[in-house]
Design a protein around this motif. Structure first.
Motif, PDB file in Angstrom:
ATOM      1  N   LEU A  18       0.829  -1.212   0.000  1.00  0.00           N
ATOM      2  CA  LEU A  18       0.000   0.000   0.000  1.00  0.00           C
ATOM      3  C   LEU A  18       0.859   1.255   0.000  1.00  0.00           C
ATOM      4  O   LEU A  18       0.571   2.218  -0.712  1.00  0.00           O
ATOM      5  CB  LEU A  18      -0.941   0.001   1.211  1.00  0.00           C
ATOM      6  CG  LEU A  18      -2.147  -0.916   1.120  1.00  0.00           C
ATOM      7  CD1 LEU A  18      -2.884  -0.939   2.449  1.00  0.00           C
ATOM      8  CD2 LEU A  18      -3.080  -0.454   0.009  1.00  0.00           C
ATOM      9  N   LEU A  19       1.930   1.234   0.783  1.00  0.00           N
ATOM     10  CA  LEU A  19       2.856   2.363   0.800  1.00  0.00           C
ATOM     11  C   LEU A  19       3.510   2.553  -0.568  1.00  0.00           C
ATOM     12  O   LEU A  19       3.688   3.682  -1.034  1.00  0.00           O
ATOM     13  CB  LEU A  19       3.912   2.167   1.874  1.00  0.00           C
ATOM     14  CG  LEU A  19       4.895   3.311   2.083  1.00  0.00           C
ATOM     15  CD1 LEU A  19       4.154   4.582   2.479  1.00  0.00           C
ATOM     16  CD2 LEU A  19       5.905   2.945   3.150  1.00  0.00           C
ATOM     17  N   ALA A  20       3.839   1.455  -1.242  1.00  0.00           N
ATOM     18  CA  ALA A  20       4.421   1.542  -2.577  1.00  0.00           C
ATOM     19  C   ALA A  20       3.435   2.164  -3.563  1.00  0.00           C
ATOM     20  O   ALA A  20       3.820   2.987  -4.402  1.00  0.00           O
ATOM     21  CB  ALA A  20       4.843   0.155  -3.064  1.00  0.00           C
ATOM     22  N   ALA A  21       2.175   1.794  -3.456  1.00  0.00           N
ATOM     23  CA  ALA A  21       1.162   2.371  -4.347  1.00  0.00           C
ATOM     24  C   ALA A  21       1.007   3.871  -4.104  1.00  0.00           C
ATOM     25  O   ALA A  21       0.942   4.662  -5.056  1.00  0.00           O
ATOM     26  CB  ALA A  21      -0.176   1.668  -4.145  1.00  0.00           C
ATOM     27  N   PHE A  22       0.954   4.272  -2.829  1.00  0.00           N
ATOM     28  CA  PHE A  22       0.842   5.696  -2.520  1.00  0.00           C
ATOM     29  C   PHE A  22       2.087   6.467  -2.943  1.00  0.00           C
ATOM     30  O   PHE A  22       1.993   7.586  -3.454  1.00  0.00           O
ATOM     31  CB  PHE A  22       0.567   5.911  -1.028  1.00  0.00           C
ATOM     32  CG  PHE A  22      -0.809   5.505  -0.604  1.00  0.00           C
ATOM     33  CD1 PHE A  22      -1.932   5.917  -1.310  1.00  0.00           C
ATOM     34  CD2 PHE A  22      -0.994   4.700   0.504  1.00  0.00           C
ATOM     35  CE1 PHE A  22      -3.211   5.536  -0.932  1.00  0.00           C
ATOM     36  CE2 PHE A  22      -2.268   4.313   0.897  1.00  0.00           C
ATOM     37  CZ  PHE A  22      -3.377   4.731   0.177  1.00  0.00           C
ATOM     38  N   ALA A  23       3.253   5.882  -2.760  1.00  0.00           N
ATOM     39  CA  ALA A  23       4.498   6.541  -3.174  1.00  0.00           C
ATOM     40  C   ALA A  23       4.529   6.715  -4.683  1.00  0.00           C
ATOM     41  O   ALA A  23       4.983   7.742  -5.201  1.00  0.00           O
ATOM     42  CB  ALA A  23       5.703   5.733  -2.712  1.00  0.00           C
ATOM     43  N   ALA A  27       4.729  10.460  -6.140  1.00  0.00           N
ATOM     44  CA  ALA A  27       5.939  10.848  -6.871  1.00  0.00           C
ATOM     45  C   ALA A  27       5.612  11.300  -8.288  1.00  0.00           C
ATOM     46  O   ALA A  27       6.335  12.121  -8.862  1.00  0.00           O
ATOM     47  CB  ALA A  27       6.920   9.681  -6.909  1.00  0.00           C
ATOM     48  N   ALA A  28       4.533  10.793  -8.851  1.00  0.00           N
ATOM     49  CA  ALA A  28       4.198  11.119 -10.236  1.00  0.00           C
ATOM     50  C   ALA A  28       3.453  12.441 -10.381  1.00  0.00           C
ATOM     51  O   ALA A  28       3.327  12.956 -11.493  1.00  0.00           O
ATOM     52  CB  ALA A  28       3.356   9.991 -10.832  1.00  0.00           C
ATOM     53  N   ILE A  29       2.984  13.022  -9.304  1.00  0.00           N
ATOM     54  CA  ILE A  29       2.158  14.237  -9.380  1.00  0.00           C
ATOM     55  C   ILE A  29       2.843  15.386 -10.133  1.00  0.00           C
ATOM     56  O   ILE A  29       2.224  15.999 -10.996  1.00  0.00           O
ATOM     57  CB  ILE A  29       1.697  14.675  -7.970  1.00  0.00           C
ATOM     58  CG1 ILE A  29       0.644  13.699  -7.468  1.00  0.00           C
ATOM     59  CG2 ILE A  29       1.163  16.095  -7.967  1.00  0.00           C
ATOM     60  CD1 ILE A  29       0.227  13.911  -6.030  1.00  0.00           C
ATOM     61  N   PRO A  34       5.187  10.129 -20.055  1.00  0.00           N
ATOM     62  CA  PRO A  34       6.053   9.004 -19.710  1.00  0.00           C
ATOM     63  C   PRO A  34       6.926   9.260 -18.477  1.00  0.00           C
ATOM     64  O   PRO A  34       7.262   8.320 -17.756  1.00  0.00           O
ATOM     65  CB  PRO A  34       6.934   8.836 -20.949  1.00  0.00           C
ATOM     66  CG  PRO A  34       6.198   9.490 -22.052  1.00  0.00           C
ATOM     67  CD  PRO A  34       5.391  10.584 -21.424  1.00  0.00           C
ATOM     68  N   ALA A  35       7.270  10.503 -18.227  1.00  0.00           N
ATOM     69  CA  ALA A  35       8.090  10.818 -17.051  1.00  0.00           C
ATOM     70  C   ALA A  35       7.338  10.470 -15.766  1.00  0.00           C
ATOM     71  O   ALA A  35       7.931   9.964 -14.815  1.00  0.00           O
ATOM     72  CB  ALA A  35       8.475  12.293 -17.046  1.00  0.00           C
ATOM     73  N   ALA A  36       6.035  10.718 -15.746  1.00  0.00           N
ATOM     74  CA  ALA A  36       5.238  10.394 -14.561  1.00  0.00           C
ATOM     75  C   ALA A  36       5.231   8.898 -14.311  1.00  0.00           C
ATOM     76  O   ALA A  36       5.373   8.443 -13.170  1.00  0.00           O
ATOM     77  CB  ALA A  36       3.815  10.911 -14.723  1.00  0.00           C
ATOM     78  N   SER A  37       5.086   8.124 -15.384  1.00  0.00           N
ATOM     79  CA  SER A  37       5.100   6.664 -15.238  1.00  0.00           C
ATOM     80  C   SER A  37       6.448   6.175 -14.729  1.00  0.00           C
ATOM     81  O   SER A  37       6.525   5.323 -13.837  1.00  0.00           O
ATOM     82  CB  SER A  37       4.798   5.996 -16.576  1.00  0.00           C
ATOM     83  OG  SER A  37       3.511   6.320 -17.001  1.00  0.00           O
ATOM     84  N   THR A  38       7.502   6.725 -15.287  1.00  0.00           N
ATOM     85  CA  THR A  38       8.849   6.309 -14.897  1.00  0.00           C
ATOM     86  C   THR A  38       9.125   6.628 -13.439  1.00  0.00           C
ATOM     87  O   THR A  38       9.609   5.773 -12.682  1.00  0.00           O
ATOM     88  CB  THR A  38       9.892   7.005 -15.792  1.00  0.00           C
ATOM     89  OG1 THR A  38       9.613   6.685 -17.149  1.00  0.00           O
ATOM     90  CG2 THR A  38      11.291   6.574 -15.441  1.00  0.00           C
ATOM     91  N   VAL A  39       8.813   7.838 -13.029  1.00  0.00           N
ATOM     92  CA  VAL A  39       9.051   8.246 -11.641  1.00  0.00           C
ATOM     93  C   VAL A  39       8.193   7.420 -10.687  1.00  0.00           C
ATOM     94  O   VAL A  39       8.656   7.003  -9.624  1.00  0.00           O
ATOM     95  CB  VAL A  39       8.770   9.755 -11.469  1.00  0.00           C
ATOM     96  CG1 VAL A  39       8.756  10.154 -10.013  1.00  0.00           C
ATOM     97  CG2 VAL A  39       9.805  10.559 -12.225  1.00  0.00           C
ATOM     98  N   GLY A  40       6.963   7.135 -11.079  1.00  0.00           N
ATOM     99  CA  GLY A  40       6.083   6.325 -10.239  1.00  0.00           C
ATOM    100  C   GLY A  40       6.609   4.914 -10.045  1.00  0.00           C
ATOM    101  O   GLY A  40       6.593   4.377  -8.939  1.00  0.00           O
ATOM    102  N   VAL A  41       7.080   4.306 -11.131  1.00  0.00           N
ATOM    103  CA  VAL A  41       7.626   2.943 -11.047  1.00  0.00           C
ATOM    104  C   VAL A  41       8.888   2.922 -10.192  1.00  0.00           C
ATOM    105  O   VAL A  41       9.080   2.024  -9.370  1.00  0.00           O
ATOM    106  CB  VAL A  41       7.905   2.382 -12.461  1.00  0.00           C
ATOM    107  CG1 VAL A  41       8.734   1.119 -12.397  1.00  0.00           C
ATOM    108  CG2 VAL A  41       6.601   2.137 -13.191  1.00  0.00           C
ATOM    109  N   ILE A  42       9.740   3.923 -10.355  1.00  0.00           N
ATOM    110  CA  ILE A  42      10.974   3.982  -9.555  1.00  0.00           C
ATOM    111  C   ILE A  42      10.639   4.151  -8.076  1.00  0.00           C
ATOM    112  O   ILE A  42      11.247   3.499  -7.212  1.00  0.00           O
ATOM    113  CB  ILE A  42      11.898   5.106 -10.067  1.00  0.00           C
ATOM    114  CG1 ILE A  42      12.451   4.721 -11.448  1.00  0.00           C
ATOM    115  CG2 ILE A  42      13.021   5.376  -9.085  1.00  0.00           C
ATOM    116  CD1 ILE A  42      13.186   5.829 -12.144  1.00  0.00           C
TER     117      ILE A  42
END
Length: 64
Positions: A18-23, A27-29, A34-42
Protein backbone atom coordinates in the motif's frame (compact mmCIF):
# COMPACT_ATOMS: atom_id res chain seq x y z
CA UNK A 1 4.97 -21.17 10.62
CA UNK A 2 2.37 -20.30 13.20
CA UNK A 3 -0.91 -18.66 12.29
CA UNK A 4 0.08 -15.54 14.22
CA UNK A 5 3.40 -15.27 12.37
CA UNK A 6 1.61 -15.77 9.04
CA UNK A 7 -0.88 -13.02 9.88
CA UNK A 8 1.88 -10.62 10.91
CA UNK A 9 3.84 -11.32 7.73
CA UNK A 10 0.73 -10.78 5.61
CA UNK A 11 -0.02 -7.52 7.42
CA UNK A 12 3.57 -6.35 6.93
CA UNK A 13 3.54 -6.97 3.18
CA UNK A 14 0.08 -5.45 2.82
CA UNK A 15 1.39 -2.26 4.44
CA UNK A 16 4.51 -2.25 2.26
CA UNK A 17 2.54 -2.68 -0.96
CA UNK A 18 0.00 0.00 0.00
CA UNK A 19 2.86 2.36 0.80
CA UNK A 20 4.42 1.54 -2.58
CA UNK A 21 1.16 2.37 -4.35
CA UNK A 22 0.84 5.70 -2.52
CA UNK A 23 4.50 6.54 -3.17
CA UNK A 24 4.01 5.79 -6.85
CA UNK A 25 1.05 8.16 -7.07
CA UNK A 26 2.64 10.91 -4.98
CA UNK A 27 5.94 10.85 -6.87
CA UNK A 28 4.20 11.12 -10.24
CA UNK A 29 2.16 14.24 -9.38
CA UNK A 30 4.70 16.86 -10.55
CA UNK A 31 5.32 15.08 -13.88
CA UNK A 32 3.30 14.34 -17.00
CA UNK A 33 3.36 11.66 -19.67
CA UNK A 34 6.05 9.00 -19.71
CA UNK A 35 8.09 10.82 -17.05
CA UNK A 36 5.24 10.39 -14.56
CA UNK A 37 5.10 6.66 -15.24
CA UNK A 38 8.85 6.31 -14.90
CA UNK A 39 9.05 8.25 -11.64
CA UNK A 40 6.08 6.32 -10.24
CA UNK A 41 7.63 2.94 -11.05
CA UNK A 42 10.97 3.98 -9.56
CA UNK A 43 9.29 5.20 -6.36
CA UNK A 44 7.27 2.00 -6.01
CA UNK A 45 10.35 -0.14 -6.64
CA UNK A 46 12.31 1.80 -4.02
CA UNK A 47 9.61 1.23 -1.40
CA UNK A 48 9.44 -2.48 -2.23
CA UNK A 49 13.22 -2.83 -2.00
CA UNK A 50 13.32 -1.11 1.37
CA UNK A 51 10.40 -3.25 2.52
CA UNK A 52 12.21 -6.37 1.38
CA UNK A 53 15.38 -5.34 3.19
CA UNK A 54 13.47 -4.66 6.42
CA UNK A 55 11.19 -7.70 6.18
CA UNK A 56 11.02 -10.04 9.12
CA UNK A 57 13.09 -13.10 8.37
CA UNK A 58 11.87 -16.66 8.67
CA UNK A 59 14.23 -18.79 10.67
CA UNK A 60 14.68 -22.48 9.97
CA UNK A 61 12.84 -23.27 13.20
CA UNK A 62 9.72 -21.45 11.88
CA UNK A 63 9.67 -23.48 8.65
CA UNK A 64 8.77 -26.77 10.31
Amino acid sequence: MSARRTALTAAYWTAVLLLAAFASLAAAIPFTGPAASTVGVIAAAAVCLVGSACAPSITRKDRS
